[in-house]
Design a protein around this motif. Structure first.
Motif, PDB file in Angstrom:
ATOM      1  N   UNK A 131      42.563 -35.096 -67.787  1.00  0.00           N
ATOM      2  CA  UNK A 131      43.286 -35.893 -66.793  1.00  0.00           C
ATOM      3  C   UNK A 131      44.468 -35.116 -66.225  1.00  0.00           C
ATOM      4  N   UNK A 132      45.277 -34.561 -67.110  1.00  0.00           N
ATOM      5  CA  UNK A 132      46.461 -33.809 -66.654  1.00  0.00           C
ATOM      6  C   UNK A 132      46.065 -32.592 -65.828  1.00  0.00           C
ATOM      7  N   UNK A 133      44.978 -31.909 -66.211  1.00  0.00           N
ATOM      8  CA  UNK A 133      44.536 -30.735 -65.442  1.00  0.00           C
ATOM      9  C   UNK A 133      44.085 -31.149 -64.047  1.00  0.00           C
ATOM     10  N   UNK A 134      43.338 -32.265 -63.952  1.00  0.00           N
ATOM     11  CA  UNK A 134      42.860 -32.699 -62.644  1.00  0.00           C
ATOM     12  C   UNK A 134      44.012 -33.081 -61.724  1.00  0.00           C
ATOM     13  N   UNK A 135      45.002 -33.773 -62.266  1.00  0.00           N
ATOM     14  CA  UNK A 135      46.161 -34.161 -61.454  1.00  0.00           C
ATOM     15  C   UNK A 135      46.924 -32.933 -60.992  1.00  0.00           C
ATOM     16  N   UNK A 136      47.113 -31.978 -61.899  1.00  0.00           N
ATOM     17  CA  UNK A 136      47.858 -30.760 -61.558  1.00  0.00           C
ATOM     18  C   UNK A 136      47.121 -29.940 -60.502  1.00  0.00           C
ATOM     19  N   UNK A 137      45.794 -29.807 -60.649  1.00  0.00           N
ATOM     20  CA  UNK A 137      45.010 -29.000 -59.713  1.00  0.00           C
ATOM     21  C   UNK A 137      44.979 -29.606 -58.307  1.00  0.00           C
ATOM     22  N   UNK A 161      46.382 -32.733 -52.758  1.00  0.00           N
ATOM     23  CA  UNK A 161      45.531 -33.755 -52.145  1.00  0.00           C
ATOM     24  C   UNK A 161      46.168 -35.141 -52.241  1.00  0.00           C
ATOM     25  N   UNK A 162      46.850 -35.418 -53.365  1.00  0.00           N
ATOM     26  CA  UNK A 162      47.550 -36.703 -53.489  1.00  0.00           C
ATOM     27  C   UNK A 162      48.645 -36.811 -52.425  1.00  0.00           C
ATOM     28  N   UNK A 163      49.372 -35.708 -52.201  1.00  0.00           N
ATOM     29  CA  UNK A 163      50.434 -35.715 -51.181  1.00  0.00           C
ATOM     30  C   UNK A 163      49.843 -35.906 -49.791  1.00  0.00           C
ATOM     31  N   UNK A 164      48.708 -35.222 -49.542  1.00  0.00           N
ATOM     32  CA  UNK A 164      48.054 -35.365 -48.233  1.00  0.00           C
ATOM     33  C   UNK A 164      47.654 -36.810 -47.982  1.00  0.00           C
ATOM     34  N   UNK A 165      47.023 -37.432 -49.006  1.00  0.00           N
ATOM     35  CA  UNK A 165      46.605 -38.826 -48.848  1.00  0.00           C
ATOM     36  C   UNK A 165      47.800 -39.747 -48.662  1.00  0.00           C
ATOM     37  N   UNK A 166      48.839 -39.514 -49.444  1.00  0.00           N
ATOM     38  CA  UNK A 166      50.025 -40.377 -49.427  1.00  0.00           C
ATOM     39  C   UNK A 166      50.708 -40.366 -48.068  1.00  0.00           C
ATOM     40  N   UNK A 167      50.873 -39.166 -47.499  1.00  0.00           N
ATOM     41  CA  UNK A 167      51.648 -39.052 -46.258  1.00  0.00           C
ATOM     42  C   UNK A 167      50.797 -39.107 -44.988  1.00  0.00           C
ATOM     43  N   UNK A 168      49.467 -38.759 -45.082  1.00  0.00           N
ATOM     44  CA  UNK A 168      48.688 -38.617 -43.855  1.00  0.00           C
ATOM     45  C   UNK A 168      47.416 -39.461 -43.782  1.00  0.00           C
ATOM     46  N   UNK A 169      46.837 -39.784 -44.941  1.00  0.00           N
ATOM     47  CA  UNK A 169      45.507 -40.403 -44.923  1.00  0.00           C
ATOM     48  C   UNK A 169      45.474 -41.858 -45.394  1.00  0.00           C
ATOM     49  N   UNK A 175      39.445 -39.616 -52.481  1.00  0.00           N
ATOM     50  CA  UNK A 175      39.767 -38.503 -53.387  1.00  0.00           C
ATOM     51  C   UNK A 175      38.559 -38.091 -54.230  1.00  0.00           C
ATOM     52  N   UNK A 176      37.976 -39.038 -54.982  1.00  0.00           N
ATOM     53  CA  UNK A 176      36.931 -38.691 -55.953  1.00  0.00           C
ATOM     54  C   UNK A 176      35.585 -38.401 -55.296  1.00  0.00           C
ATOM     55  N   UNK A 177      35.255 -39.153 -54.217  1.00  0.00           N
ATOM     56  CA  UNK A 177      33.933 -39.016 -53.600  1.00  0.00           C
ATOM     57  C   UNK A 177      33.939 -38.016 -52.457  1.00  0.00           C
ATOM     58  N   UNK A 178      34.882 -38.184 -51.509  1.00  0.00           N
ATOM     59  CA  UNK A 178      34.833 -37.371 -50.286  1.00  0.00           C
ATOM     60  C   UNK A 178      35.590 -36.051 -50.380  1.00  0.00           C
ATOM     61  N   UNK A 179      36.641 -35.981 -51.217  1.00  0.00           N
ATOM     62  CA  UNK A 179      37.493 -34.784 -51.209  1.00  0.00           C
ATOM     63  C   UNK A 179      37.145 -33.804 -52.321  1.00  0.00           C
ATOM     64  N   UNK A 180      37.291 -34.191 -53.574  1.00  0.00           N
ATOM     65  CA  UNK A 180      36.981 -33.239 -54.659  1.00  0.00           C
ATOM     66  C   UNK A 180      35.524 -33.369 -55.125  1.00  0.00           C
ATOM     67  N   UNK A 181      34.808 -34.380 -54.626  1.00  0.00           N
ATOM     68  CA  UNK A 181      33.360 -34.527 -54.800  1.00  0.00           C
ATOM     69  C   UNK A 181      32.917 -34.457 -56.269  1.00  0.00           C
ATOM     70  N   UNK A 182      33.514 -35.305 -57.094  1.00  0.00           N
ATOM     71  CA  UNK A 182      33.043 -35.430 -58.482  1.00  0.00           C
ATOM     72  C   UNK A 182      32.337 -36.760 -58.704  1.00  0.00           C
ATOM     73  N   UNK A 183      32.474 -37.684 -57.769  1.00  0.00           N
ATOM     74  CA  UNK A 183      31.822 -38.997 -57.865  1.00  0.00           C
ATOM     75  C   UNK A 183      30.950 -39.240 -56.643  1.00  0.00           C
ATOM     76  N   UNK A 184      30.093 -40.249 -56.765  1.00  0.00           N
ATOM     77  CA  UNK A 184      29.244 -40.701 -55.664  1.00  0.00           C
ATOM     78  C   UNK A 184      29.483 -42.188 -55.439  1.00  0.00           C
ATOM     79  N   UNK A 185      29.082 -42.710 -54.297  1.00  0.00           N
ATOM     80  CA  UNK A 185      29.154 -44.162 -54.113  1.00  0.00           C
ATOM     81  C   UNK A 185      28.272 -44.870 -55.137  1.00  0.00           C
ATOM     82  N   UNK A 186      28.605 -46.098 -55.481  1.00  0.00           N
ATOM     83  CA  UNK A 186      27.825 -46.903 -56.414  1.00  0.00           C
ATOM     84  C   UNK A 186      26.378 -46.973 -55.951  1.00  0.00           C
ATOM     85  N   UNK A 187      25.443 -46.762 -56.898  1.00  0.00           N
ATOM     86  CA  UNK A 187      24.032 -46.822 -56.563  1.00  0.00           C
ATOM     87  C   UNK A 187      23.433 -45.477 -56.197  1.00  0.00           C
TER      88      UNK A 187
END
Length: 354
Positions: free
Chosen positions: A94-100, A104-112, A123-135
């Motif tokens: 968890x800590x490594x993912x947040x640090x890396x 992206x968190x700043x980009x989302x917070x201020x711009x997206x 973040x999880x699906x469209x940006x760092x692509x580790x998840x998919x939509x349900x189903x």
């Protein structure tokens, strides 16, 4: 001529293939784990967002701070406070993912954030692509069913970039898409997209409905009657009895049990000394119940040797030497003076009345 290195090369090639297979398996597990970590991070972010909703900079002139430093609601300070509580200190992934991905968190917070309010999706699906939509699942988010496994199971890798999409069906369901019923259940409702499996009657191994007349096959311990319904087999009524001579049979639905007769019985029809077929040696029938014979109270002495006493037991008796005598060569002889005095010394003194 064949090169002597060929077998070694073949071995190395096989080793490389095995390593790649293990790595592929680890990659699938890692992709599932990465999605789970990302999901937890975004859930904790939303909790932190709600927790800080009514806070401010926490000092001095708030109106001045809002004018000069921008509002706390959209400030970097608020973002940092939320990010600090996303992970437990012991959670390395968890800590490594947040640090890396702090940028992206700043980009989302201020711009997206306004255009893409769902942080998990952005973040999880469209940006760092580790998840998919349900189903959906896998590197390319294959699938797309709104109800994976038709709602009757779990799709391997569902919502992650790992897995193979294979269904692990819930209890009562089976088949590639979890639409079929296992033995003991029947399809109460079934079409191409929905299946409801309901339990058969207790007597059925397989069935087409809910009653004992809907059985396609009876369970073991049940049999079909004249009405084509599955009914209990009374194993205890069979000859010979399924139980041993010193046991009685107790029928149950679809089964039976063998239980030990009372010690007073030789053969029995049930539990207790009143259910004996015959009384065991050392017992006699008293008004339908096998009762212990007190051999020590008989007119003929049970212990015939001199200086013996009779002690009754359940179903038997024993002969012991009287006080002051000991057994020697099968006879009760008087104890020697030395042994007699030892016996007297070990005998406790009677307590007088206070």
């Amino acid at each position: 001529m064949l090169s002597p290195c060929r077998p070694q090369l073949r071995f190395i090639s096989c080793s490389i293939i095995l390593i790649l297979l293990f790595q592929a398996g680890d990659t699938k597990r890692d992709l599932k784990s990465a999605c789970s970590t990302c999901q937890q991070i975004t859930e904790n972010f939303n909790k932190g967002y709600d927790r800080t909703a009514k806070q401010n900079f926490g000092g001095g002139n708030t109106a001045w701070e809002e004018r000069k430093l921008s509002k706390y609601e959209t400030s970097e300070i608020r973002l940092m406070e939320i990010l600090e509580d996303l992970c437990d200190s012991s959670s390395f992934e968890c800590n490594r993912m947040v640090e890396e991905h702090e940028e992206q968190f700043e980009t989302w917070w201020f711009k997206k954030k306004t255009k893409h309010p769902d942080l998990h999706e952005w973040f999880c699906i469209d940006t760092i692509k580790v998840c998919c939509p349900k189903g959906t699942f896998g590197p390319d988010c294959n699938g797309g069913s709104e109800r994976p496994c038709h709602g009757n199971g779990v799709c391997d890798g569902d919502g992650t970039r790992g897995g193979n999409g294979k269904c692990s069906c819930d209890h009562a369901y089976k088949g590639e898409f979890c639409l079929d019923c296992v033995d003991g259940y029947f399809n109460q409702v079934r079409n191409d997209t929905f299946s409801l499996c309901t339990e058969c009657d207790t007597s059925c191994k397989t069935c087409s409905g809910a009653t004992n007349q809907d059985c396609d096959e009876c369970k073991e311990g049940w049999e079909e009657d004249d009405q084509e319904a599955c009914v209990d087999v009374n194993e205890c009524a069979k000859e010979p009895s399924p139980c041993k001579e010193d046991q009685y049979c107790l029928n149950a639905e679809g089964s039976y049990s063998c239980n030990g007769c009372d010690e007073a019985c030789t053969g029995c029809t049930g539990g207790g000394p009143d259910k004996c077929q015959a009384c065991a040696e050392g017992y006699k029938d008293v008004e339908g119940t096998c009762t212990d014979i007190d051999e020590c109270s008989q007119s003929e002495p049970a212990c015939a040797k001199e200086n013996q006493e009779c002690v009754n037991n359940k179903g038997s008796f024993i002969c012991i030497c009287s006080s002051g005598y000991e057994e020697k060569d099968g006879e009760c002889v008087q104890q020697s003076d030395e042994k007699e005095s030892e016996a007297l010394e070990t005998t406790p003194e009677p307590h007088g009345e206070l």
